[in-house]
Every structure is written in C-alpha cells, then in structure tokens.
Design an enzyme around this catalytic site. Structure first.
Site, PDB file in Angstrom:
ATOM      1  N   THR A  46      10.883 -20.583 -42.053  1.00 31.68           N
ATOM      2  CA  THR A  46      11.893 -21.259 -42.858  1.00 31.68           C
ATOM      3  C   THR A  46      11.300 -21.779 -44.154  1.00 31.68           C
ATOM      4  O   THR A  46      11.863 -21.595 -45.241  1.00 31.68           O
ATOM      5  CB  THR A  46      12.492 -22.437 -42.067  1.00 31.68           C
ATOM      6  OG1 THR A  46      13.034 -21.962 -40.842  1.00 31.68           O
ATOM      7  CG2 THR A  46      13.574 -23.126 -42.867  1.00 31.68           C
ATOM      8  N   TYR A 109      24.340 -18.212 -37.154  1.00 31.55           N
ATOM      9  CA  TYR A 109      25.695 -17.822 -37.544  1.00 31.55           C
ATOM     10  C   TYR A 109      26.480 -17.141 -36.422  1.00 31.55           C
ATOM     11  O   TYR A 109      27.640 -17.470 -36.202  1.00 31.55           O
ATOM     12  CB  TYR A 109      25.687 -16.924 -38.791  1.00 31.55           C
ATOM     13  CG  TYR A 109      27.079 -16.671 -39.342  1.00 31.55           C
ATOM     14  CD1 TYR A 109      27.741 -17.655 -40.073  1.00 31.55           C
ATOM     15  CD2 TYR A 109      27.751 -15.478 -39.100  1.00 31.55           C
ATOM     16  CE1 TYR A 109      29.023 -17.451 -40.547  1.00 31.55           C
ATOM     17  CE2 TYR A 109      29.039 -15.265 -39.581  1.00 31.55           C
ATOM     18  CZ  TYR A 109      29.665 -16.255 -40.301  1.00 31.55           C
ATOM     19  OH  TYR A 109      30.933 -16.052 -40.764  1.00 31.55           O
ATOM     20  N   TYR A 135      11.733 -20.425 -31.343  1.00 30.32           N
ATOM     21  CA  TYR A 135      11.919 -21.450 -32.375  1.00 30.32           C
ATOM     22  C   TYR A 135      13.344 -21.982 -32.264  1.00 30.32           C
ATOM     23  O   TYR A 135      14.301 -21.268 -32.551  1.00 30.32           O
ATOM     24  CB  TYR A 135      11.641 -20.839 -33.754  1.00 30.32           C
ATOM     25  CG  TYR A 135      11.822 -21.768 -34.936  1.00 30.32           C
ATOM     26  CD1 TYR A 135      11.910 -23.149 -34.806  1.00 30.32           C
ATOM     27  CD2 TYR A 135      11.899 -21.233 -36.220  1.00 30.32           C
ATOM     28  CE1 TYR A 135      12.067 -23.980 -35.892  1.00 30.32           C
ATOM     29  CE2 TYR A 135      12.055 -22.046 -37.332  1.00 30.32           C
ATOM     30  CZ  TYR A 135      12.143 -23.420 -37.163  1.00 30.32           C
ATOM     31  OH  TYR A 135      12.296 -24.230 -38.262  1.00 30.32           O
ATOM     32  N   ARG A 140      19.848 -26.076 -38.199  1.00 31.11           N
ATOM     33  CA  ARG A 140      19.942 -25.001 -39.185  1.00 31.11           C
ATOM     34  C   ARG A 140      20.763 -23.816 -38.663  1.00 31.11           C
ATOM     35  O   ARG A 140      21.465 -23.163 -39.423  1.00 31.11           O
ATOM     36  CB  ARG A 140      18.548 -24.495 -39.559  1.00 31.11           C
ATOM     37  CG  ARG A 140      17.832 -25.350 -40.577  1.00 31.11           C
ATOM     38  CD  ARG A 140      16.525 -24.678 -40.986  1.00 31.11           C
ATOM     39  NE  ARG A 140      15.848 -25.409 -42.036  1.00 31.11           N
ATOM     40  CZ  ARG A 140      16.003 -25.213 -43.341  1.00 31.11           C
ATOM     41  NH1 ARG A 140      16.843 -24.288 -43.762  1.00 31.11           N
ATOM     42  NH2 ARG A 140      15.344 -25.924 -44.232  1.00 31.11           N
ATOM     43  N   LYS A 164       8.566 -23.670 -30.463  1.00 32.83           N
ATOM     44  CA  LYS A 164       8.571 -24.659 -31.537  1.00 32.83           C
ATOM     45  C   LYS A 164       9.891 -25.392 -31.404  1.00 32.83           C
ATOM     46  O   LYS A 164      10.960 -24.827 -31.636  1.00 32.83           O
ATOM     47  CB  LYS A 164       8.460 -23.979 -32.903  1.00 32.83           C
ATOM     48  CG  LYS A 164       8.587 -24.941 -34.067  1.00 32.83           C
ATOM     49  CD  LYS A 164       8.603 -24.221 -35.407  1.00 32.83           C
ATOM     50  CE  LYS A 164       8.808 -25.196 -36.562  1.00 32.83           C
ATOM     51  NZ  LYS A 164       8.887 -24.508 -37.877  1.00 32.83           N
ATOM     52  N   ILE A 206       3.909 -27.117 -35.681  1.00 33.74           N
ATOM     53  CA  ILE A 206       4.083 -26.141 -36.760  1.00 33.74           C
ATOM     54  C   ILE A 206       4.719 -26.921 -37.885  1.00 33.74           C
ATOM     55  O   ILE A 206       5.892 -27.300 -37.810  1.00 33.74           O
ATOM     56  CB  ILE A 206       4.910 -24.944 -36.295  1.00 33.74           C
ATOM     57  CG1 ILE A 206       4.136 -24.174 -35.207  1.00 33.74           C
ATOM     58  CG2 ILE A 206       5.232 -24.012 -37.477  1.00 33.74           C
ATOM     59  CD1 ILE A 206       4.880 -22.998 -34.613  1.00 33.74           C
TER      60      ILE A 206
END
Length: 296
Positions: A46, A109, A135, A140, A164, A206
C-alpha cells in the site's frame, strides 16, 4: 521458520519529476534501510502505491529490490489483487524474480464472503512455493478477514504462514492467536500498536514509520523480543505523536512528505493521491523537527 522477525519496512515507491518510477532513488532508500537495521523490505505494498503502478512497473520494482538487496534481508513482494487470476500472475512472477515471500491483501471492492476469501487465497497458494503473509486491512478494502477464516487457511494451506493485521481490533488479533494456537507469524500492520501486538505473540511489524525511523522501529520489536518490555514500551509511546502525524492523512501521503522533509527527494504521488494540506504538513514538520529528523 518465519520469513523475518523484527521490523519490515513497507517501502515507498519514489517517482521522478515526470512521475516515473525512480529506480536510482529506490536503491538509495533500500541501502538506507539495510544500513539502519531494517529486518525486511516489503516492496509494492500500500505504501508503495501499488494500486497505481502498471503491472510492468510493479514487477520491475520487485526485480530491482531483489537484485539490490542481494539476500542481505528478506524481500517480501506485495502481490495482492481483487482479481484472483491477477494475484496469481503477480505472485508467480514475484517468485520468478526471486522474492522471499508474498504479502497478499484481501480482495478489495468485490466484498468477498469468508468462503470466497478461503477460495481466493487457496487458489493463489497452490500456484506458488513461496511463504505467504495474509494482509487484513478492512479500513481500506471493505473486507474483514475473520479469525476463523485465518485459522482455516493456516490449518489447510501449508505455505500460508503469517498475517499482517491492520484492523486495529486487538480482540480480533487475540482470537486469531487463540484459534490458530499461535501457529501463525503475526505482524502488526499498525505502527501505533506494535507492543500490544507483540504481547499477543507477534514477532514483528510491517511498518510505514520505518521509512523514516528504521532503527527505532527495529528497536521497538528487538527490545520486546529480548525481554526489555519496558524499554520497548517507552520507545513505542515516545513515537506516538510521530505515528499520529504520519496518519493524519491517508497513507502514503504523509510518509512521502516526511521523506522529502528529510532530504530524500522521493518525489510526489500519483493521482488520485495529492499533496498534504498545509496545516497537516506543518504538524508533521513540527513533530519531525522535535525528533531531529528535518533536514536543515
């Protein structure tokens, strides 16, 4: 064995004045990170603006990082997508380019179900031999990888080895560790709660902050794992104002500004991301100046 323990940097992608990837500058950033004690390079995540890199740029960044690092620390390639076939393609290419592991964000999405997430990750894992770090960043993606789903994947897919966790939900993290019986490499995906994550059995972070404070971020984890929990906590709390400033606008807007304030000249951002609002930039500069980070 874990891909890495400690602090891995979610490294930015520097751009030239023409908004092209600046590989020379990327090399400088990688050397700086390794010199300052970073435990792993996470490329094309990201923070690396992977969403606006072409596939060719994405894969060239991975190849470049692997060649530059030369096995001094592990290189973990972001290869996630909301299209399973695209994620498979990026993952296979990252393996071909020599990455040591993969970081795979949940599909965004599409709003996949938990069964869909299991099918997605299982399909990718079958196509590669590399260890995979899941992740989870629902803020997000609009998609939350639930603890039971994580436990199922870890139990049934051999090369899914870590996560993560960036939900910010400590109870969810605790549930992951309970349901997996600790048989997962847990990394904090939030710089403000590294120590709480470590207290639940985490082995590292991370990190966005590591772009500008690699040694300190490394030390938060190293001190904790060495038994100096007080020293680790003191450092975590000392850096909270910096973390708050680095996330006062969406990542990676502030961290690229921070690197530029330090004199690294990493360039601007790709649309739709834009430069920091002046009031937020002043706040960030003030915190950095107090820590002696602003180039004079």
């Amino acid at each position: 064995m874990a891909i890495f323990k400690g602090a891995g940097v979610a490294i930015v992608t520097p751009f030239t004045k023409n908004n092209e990837v600046d590989y020379e500058k990327l090399g400088e950033l990688i050397e700086y990170q390794i010199k300052e004690g970073t435990d792993s390079i996470i490329i094309c995540g990201t923070t690396g603006e992977s969403s606006t890199l072409t596939h060719e740029e994405h894969l060239e960044c991975i190849r470049f990082a692997v060649d530059k690092v030369k096995k001094r620390v592990p290189v973990i390639a972001g290869a996630g997508s909301n299209c399973t076939n695209t994620a498979i393609y990026l993952s296979k290419e990252a393996q071909e380019h020599g990455a040591d592991g993969l970081l795979l964000v949940t599909p965004y999405y599409n709003k996949a179900t938990q069964n869909g997430l299991i099918a997605h990750y299982t399909a990718i894992a079958k196509e590669v031999d590399l260890p995979i770090i899941l992740y989870n960043v629902p803020g997000r993606t609009g998609c939350n990888l639930l603890p039971k789903t994580v436990a199922s994947l870890v139990k049934n897919v051999d090369n899914i080895v870590g996560i993560k966790e960036a939900s910010g939900n400590i109870k969810q993290v605790a549930d992951i560790m309970q349901l997996t019986e600790g048989n997962i490499d847990l990394y904090s995906g939030c710089d403000e709660i590294i120590v709480p994550i470590l207290s639940l059995g985490g082995i590292g972070v991370i990190s966005v902050m590591s772009n500008i404070m690699p040694k300190a971020t490394h030390d938060i984890v190293a001190k904790y794992l060495e038994g100096d929990t007080k020293g680790s906590l003191e450092l975590q709390l000392k850096l909270l104002p910096l973390v708050d400033a680095l996330f006062c606008e969406v990542n990676p807007i502030p961290i690229k500004k921070a690197l530029n304030l330090m004199g690294f000249e990493v360039g601007s951002l790709r649309l739709p991301l834009t430069e920091m609002e002046p009031v937020n930039m002043e706040r960030l500069a003030g915190v950095m100046e107090a820590l002696g980070l602003v180039k004079r």
